[in-house]
Design a protein around this motif. Structure first.
Motif, PDB file in Angstrom:
ATOM      1  N   ARG A   1       0.834  -1.214   0.000  1.00 15.33           N
ATOM      2  CA  ARG A   1       0.000   0.000   0.000  1.00 15.33           C
ATOM      3  C   ARG A   1       0.865   1.259   0.000  1.00 15.33           C
ATOM      4  O   ARG A   1       0.614   2.195  -0.766  1.00 15.33           O
ATOM      5  CB  ARG A   1      -0.929   0.009   1.224  1.00 15.33           C
ATOM      6  CG  ARG A   1      -2.103  -0.960   1.128  1.00 15.33           C
ATOM      7  CD  ARG A   1      -3.109  -0.724   2.253  1.00 15.33           C
ATOM      8  NE  ARG A   1      -2.524  -0.920   3.571  1.00 15.33           N
ATOM      9  CZ  ARG A   1      -2.453  -2.090   4.196  1.00 15.33           C
ATOM     10  NH1 ARG A   1      -2.905  -3.184   3.612  1.00 15.33           N
ATOM     11  NH2 ARG A   1      -1.928  -2.172   5.399  1.00 15.33           N
ATOM     12  N   ASP A   2       1.895   1.269   0.852  1.00 16.17           N
ATOM     13  CA  ASP A   2       2.740   2.457   0.953  1.00 16.17           C
ATOM     14  C   ASP A   2       3.603   2.640  -0.297  1.00 16.17           C
ATOM     15  O   ASP A   2       3.869   3.775  -0.715  1.00 16.17           O
ATOM     16  CB  ASP A   2       3.611   2.391   2.209  1.00 16.17           C
ATOM     17  CG  ASP A   2       2.810   2.637   3.483  1.00 16.17           C
ATOM     18  OD1 ASP A   2       1.757   3.308   3.400  1.00 16.17           O
ATOM     19  OD2 ASP A   2       3.220   2.169   4.552  1.00 16.17           O
ATOM     20  N   ALA A   3       4.038   1.548  -0.910  1.00 19.23           N
ATOM     21  CA  ALA A   3       4.818   1.643  -2.146  1.00 19.23           C
ATOM     22  C   ALA A   3       3.950   2.211  -3.262  1.00 19.23           C
ATOM     23  O   ALA A   3       4.405   3.054  -4.048  1.00 19.23           O
ATOM     24  CB  ALA A   3       5.362   0.273  -2.533  1.00 19.23           C
ATOM     25  N   GLU A   4       2.682   1.781  -3.328  1.00 27.35           N
ATOM     26  CA  GLU A   4       1.770   2.310  -4.346  1.00 27.35           C
ATOM     27  C   GLU A   4       1.505   3.799  -4.100  1.00 27.35           C
ATOM     28  O   GLU A   4       1.417   4.592  -5.039  1.00 27.35           O
ATOM     29  CB  GLU A   4       0.457   1.525  -4.361  1.00 27.35           C
ATOM     30  CG  GLU A   4       0.585   0.131  -4.960  1.00 27.35           C
ATOM     31  CD  GLU A   4       1.165   0.142  -6.372  1.00 27.35           C
ATOM     32  OE1 GLU A   4       0.696   0.948  -7.206  1.00 27.35           O
ATOM     33  OE2 GLU A   4       2.098  -0.634  -6.638  1.00 27.35           O
ATOM     34  N   ALA A   5       1.361   4.177  -2.833  1.00 30.17           N
ATOM     35  CA  ALA A   5       1.150   5.591  -2.489  1.00 30.17           C
ATOM     36  C   ALA A   5       2.365   6.422  -2.890  1.00 30.17           C
ATOM     37  O   ALA A   5       2.227   7.555  -3.380  1.00 30.17           O
ATOM     38  CB  ALA A   5       0.877   5.742  -0.989  1.00 30.17           C
TER      39      ALA A   5
END
Length: 200
Positions: free
Chosen positions: A44-48
């Motif tokens: 999730r954080d990598a996509e953000a």
């Protein structure tokens, strides 16, 4: 983005995490001290982070390292710093966090500065809290106590999921990769090598 690549390499040679080889918890991208970073959180954080790069018209391949691994390193740094702050009862106010988030750094833009540091909007406040807290710890330690502070930070052991490879213990501007292939020690993984090839 060349300057951001330099920032990546500089960040990687800061206070280094100590990776150990204890068993990895199921579904964990890393275990930092008593905290677990799940693969779901990492994804999730990598996509953000990718979305924030795209929004600011920045090319992720210019980082020189895979986004997922760069974000994982930052999340691990934040986790270790948070635990060290708790150990030393360091408090940070919302006002201090807000001020840190407005720091333009060398890029004259708070948002670009955070992206250069590997910080996505999804964990920007966590990063700012630990950045301020670690600065307080360094100020309290003074020059004489910095080695002890580094030792305390390194004592919070980090175990990365072995699927990422082996931690690169000697990152440099030429090879800023956070992980290297276990079978080809000292070389970037094939995924990293592909991302580091010149774009034609």
């Amino acid at each position: 983005m060349k300057s951001i690549r330099v920032a990546v390499a500089a960040a990687a040679v800061g206070i280094a995490l100590t990776a150990c080889s204890s068993p990895m918890q199921a579904g964990a991208a890393a275990v930092v001290g008593k905290e677990r970073i799940s693969t779901g959180q990492l994804n999730r954080d990598a996509e953000a982070y990718k979305a924030a790069l795209k929004q600011n018209k920045l090319d992720e391949t210019a980082l020189g390292v895979p986004v997922t691994q760069y974000v994982l390193q930052r999340l691990a740094d934040i986790s270790a710093a948070r635990q060290l702050m708790a150990r030393n009862n360091v408090q940070v106010t919302d006002k201090e966090i807000d001020a840190k988030l407005q720091d333009p750094g060398q890029y004259q833009s708070p948002q670009i500065n955070l992206l250069a540091l590997g910080v996505a909007p999804s964990y920007a406040r966590d990063y700012a809290r630990t950045a301020v807290g670690m600065a307080k710890l360094q100020q309290q330690a003074g020059q004489a106590g910095l080695d002890k502070l580094r030792q305390d930070f390194a004592s919070i052991k980090t175990t990365f999921n072995p699927r990422f490879g082996v931690v690169n213990t000697n990152p440099s501007q030429e090879n800023p990769s956070l992980f290297v292939d276990a079978g080809r020690f000292g070389k970037a993984t094939s995924q990293q090598a592909q991302q580091q090839q010149p774009q034609g």
